[in-house]
Design a protein around this motif. Sequence first.
Motif, PDB file in Angstrom:
ATOM      1  N   ALA A  65      37.034  61.222  85.445  1.00  0.00           N
ATOM      2  CA  ALA A  65      35.958  61.783  84.619  1.00  0.00           C
ATOM      3  C   ALA A  65      36.476  62.912  83.731  1.00  0.00           C
ATOM      4  O   ALA A  65      35.920  63.176  82.656  1.00  0.00           O
ATOM      5  CB  ALA A  65      34.826  62.280  85.515  1.00  0.00           C
ATOM      6  N   LEU A  66      37.564  63.556  84.154  1.00  0.00           N
ATOM      7  CA  LEU A  66      38.105  64.691  83.402  1.00  0.00           C
ATOM      8  C   LEU A  66      38.940  64.260  82.199  1.00  0.00           C
ATOM      9  O   LEU A  66      39.199  65.070  81.302  1.00  0.00           O
ATOM     10  CB  LEU A  66      38.966  65.566  84.328  1.00  0.00           C
ATOM     11  CG  LEU A  66      38.254  66.154  85.552  1.00  0.00           C
ATOM     12  CD1 LEU A  66      39.250  66.896  86.436  1.00  0.00           C
ATOM     13  CD2 LEU A  66      37.120  67.089  85.118  1.00  0.00           C
ATOM     14  N   MET A 119      34.022  57.593  75.431  1.00  0.00           N
ATOM     15  CA  MET A 119      34.621  57.529  76.772  1.00  0.00           C
ATOM     16  C   MET A 119      35.389  56.222  76.970  1.00  0.00           C
ATOM     17  O   MET A 119      35.021  55.186  76.423  1.00  0.00           O
ATOM     18  CB  MET A 119      33.532  57.632  77.844  1.00  0.00           C
ATOM     19  CG  MET A 119      32.936  59.013  77.975  1.00  0.00           C
ATOM     20  SD  MET A 119      34.104  60.245  78.604  1.00  0.00           S
ATOM     21  CE  MET A 119      34.169  59.766  80.333  1.00  0.00           C
ATOM     22  N   ALA A 120      36.418  56.305  77.765  1.00  0.00           N
ATOM     23  CA  ALA A 120      37.264  55.135  78.021  1.00  0.00           C
ATOM     24  C   ALA A 120      36.514  54.057  78.792  1.00  0.00           C
ATOM     25  O   ALA A 120      35.659  54.352  79.625  1.00  0.00           O
ATOM     26  CB  ALA A 120      38.493  55.562  78.822  1.00  0.00           C
ATOM     27  N   VAL A 171      44.856  64.456  86.930  1.00  0.00           N
ATOM     28  CA  VAL A 171      45.478  63.315  86.248  1.00  0.00           C
ATOM     29  C   VAL A 171      46.409  63.807  85.150  1.00  0.00           C
ATOM     30  O   VAL A 171      47.552  63.352  85.020  1.00  0.00           O
ATOM     31  CB  VAL A 171      44.405  62.376  85.659  1.00  0.00           C
ATOM     32  CG1 VAL A 171      45.040  61.296  84.796  1.00  0.00           C
ATOM     33  CG2 VAL A 171      43.574  61.741  86.772  1.00  0.00           C
ATOM     34  N   ALA A 172      45.941  64.766  84.363  1.00  0.00           N
ATOM     35  CA  ALA A 172      46.724  65.266  83.225  1.00  0.00           C
ATOM     36  C   ALA A 172      48.072  65.835  83.666  1.00  0.00           C
ATOM     37  O   ALA A 172      49.078  65.708  82.943  1.00  0.00           O
ATOM     38  CB  ALA A 172      45.924  66.328  82.472  1.00  0.00           C
ATOM     39  N   ALA A 173      48.115  66.433  84.851  1.00  0.00           N
ATOM     40  CA  ALA A 173      49.351  67.047  85.336  1.00  0.00           C
ATOM     41  C   ALA A 173      50.371  66.007  85.802  1.00  0.00           C
ATOM     42  O   ALA A 173      51.566  66.304  85.879  1.00  0.00           O
ATOM     43  CB  ALA A 173      49.036  68.008  86.483  1.00  0.00           C
ATOM     44  N   ARG A 185      37.155  59.229  94.955  1.00  0.00           N
ATOM     45  CA  ARG A 185      38.123  60.265  94.555  1.00  0.00           C
ATOM     46  C   ARG A 185      38.733  59.973  93.171  1.00  0.00           C
ATOM     47  O   ARG A 185      38.869  60.860  92.343  1.00  0.00           O
ATOM     48  CB  ARG A 185      39.249  60.371  95.591  1.00  0.00           C
ATOM     49  CG  ARG A 185      38.793  60.552  97.026  1.00  0.00           C
ATOM     50  CD  ARG A 185      38.272  61.926  97.315  1.00  0.00           C
ATOM     51  NE  ARG A 185      39.329  62.932  97.255  1.00  0.00           N
ATOM     52  CZ  ARG A 185      39.156  64.206  97.623  1.00  0.00           C
ATOM     53  NH1 ARG A 185      37.959  64.615  98.045  1.00  0.00           N
ATOM     54  NH2 ARG A 185      40.130  65.074  97.548  1.00  0.00           N
ATOM     55  N   LEU A 186      39.085  58.727  92.936  1.00  0.00           N
ATOM     56  CA  LEU A 186      39.687  58.372  91.646  1.00  0.00           C
ATOM     57  C   LEU A 186      38.669  58.490  90.522  1.00  0.00           C
ATOM     58  O   LEU A 186      38.980  58.992  89.440  1.00  0.00           O
ATOM     59  CB  LEU A 186      40.268  56.959  91.696  1.00  0.00           C
ATOM     60  CG  LEU A 186      40.987  56.489  90.430  1.00  0.00           C
ATOM     61  CD1 LEU A 186      42.184  57.380  90.110  1.00  0.00           C
ATOM     62  CD2 LEU A 186      41.441  55.030  90.568  1.00  0.00           C
TER      63      LEU A 186
END
Length: 256
Positions: A113-114, A1-2, A70-72, A107-108
């Motif tokens: 986490a994804l 994990m980052a 985030v990915a989008a 929220r962030l």
Amino acid sequence: MAKIFCIANQKGGVGKTTTAVNLAAGLAGHQQRVLLIDLDPQGNATMGSGVEKAELDMSVYQVLIGQATVAACVKRCESAGYDVLPANRDLAGAEIELVDLDERELRLKAALALVGAEYDFILIDCPPALSLLTLNGLCAANGVIVPMQCEYFALEGLSDLVNTIKQVHANLNPDLMIIGLLRVMFDPRMTLQQQVSEQLLEHFGDKVFKTIIPRNVRLAEAPSYGLPGVSFDKSSRGAKAYLDFGAEMIQRIQQM
């Protein structure tokens, strides 16, 4: 994990965005997978990474209010090889909209986490104020990197920031800690800066990073070309310092 780090200081004009952008580039230069998050409505880290904020369809704003992942929203800083979660002026409205949302300060953290497994480092460029945006950054982070100039007023601002971090640690994020203090815009010819630097070392010891970022014209010029300083002029003293800082960060994380 980052590992997730906020670049934060409640005092403005201390090189937060310059540090965030160039640390991202420096870490990417050491083959790390990096995501840089711009949490400032001014969008300076976005523009400094070569992403045009006026042309964004989606940004960190949509992520915070739950309209996108985030990915989008991620863009690529092609010149330096890291990803950017960009921001623009829409983000200023998030302050008001977040107030009515559940777990508004988390929220962030929930969104990151994804994607945590896809990166080695996630860096968050926070605005120069203790706002809901900054709070989201602090709640999502493992630690805080504090860029600061070696000036008298910077010491006063530092005490405010340390108190804020203690409050967030006690009430919202028990994992949060100060990773280190980074001396930036340093001019060794100025006696006051040398004195303040010595005071920092005396009071904070090994919390002060060994790397010192010099005052450097090439770092200041780079954003106007939409480039991190590390990409703009790799031979400049500023670029070399941020590459050294990236190496020091990697080493420090391995020791944690």
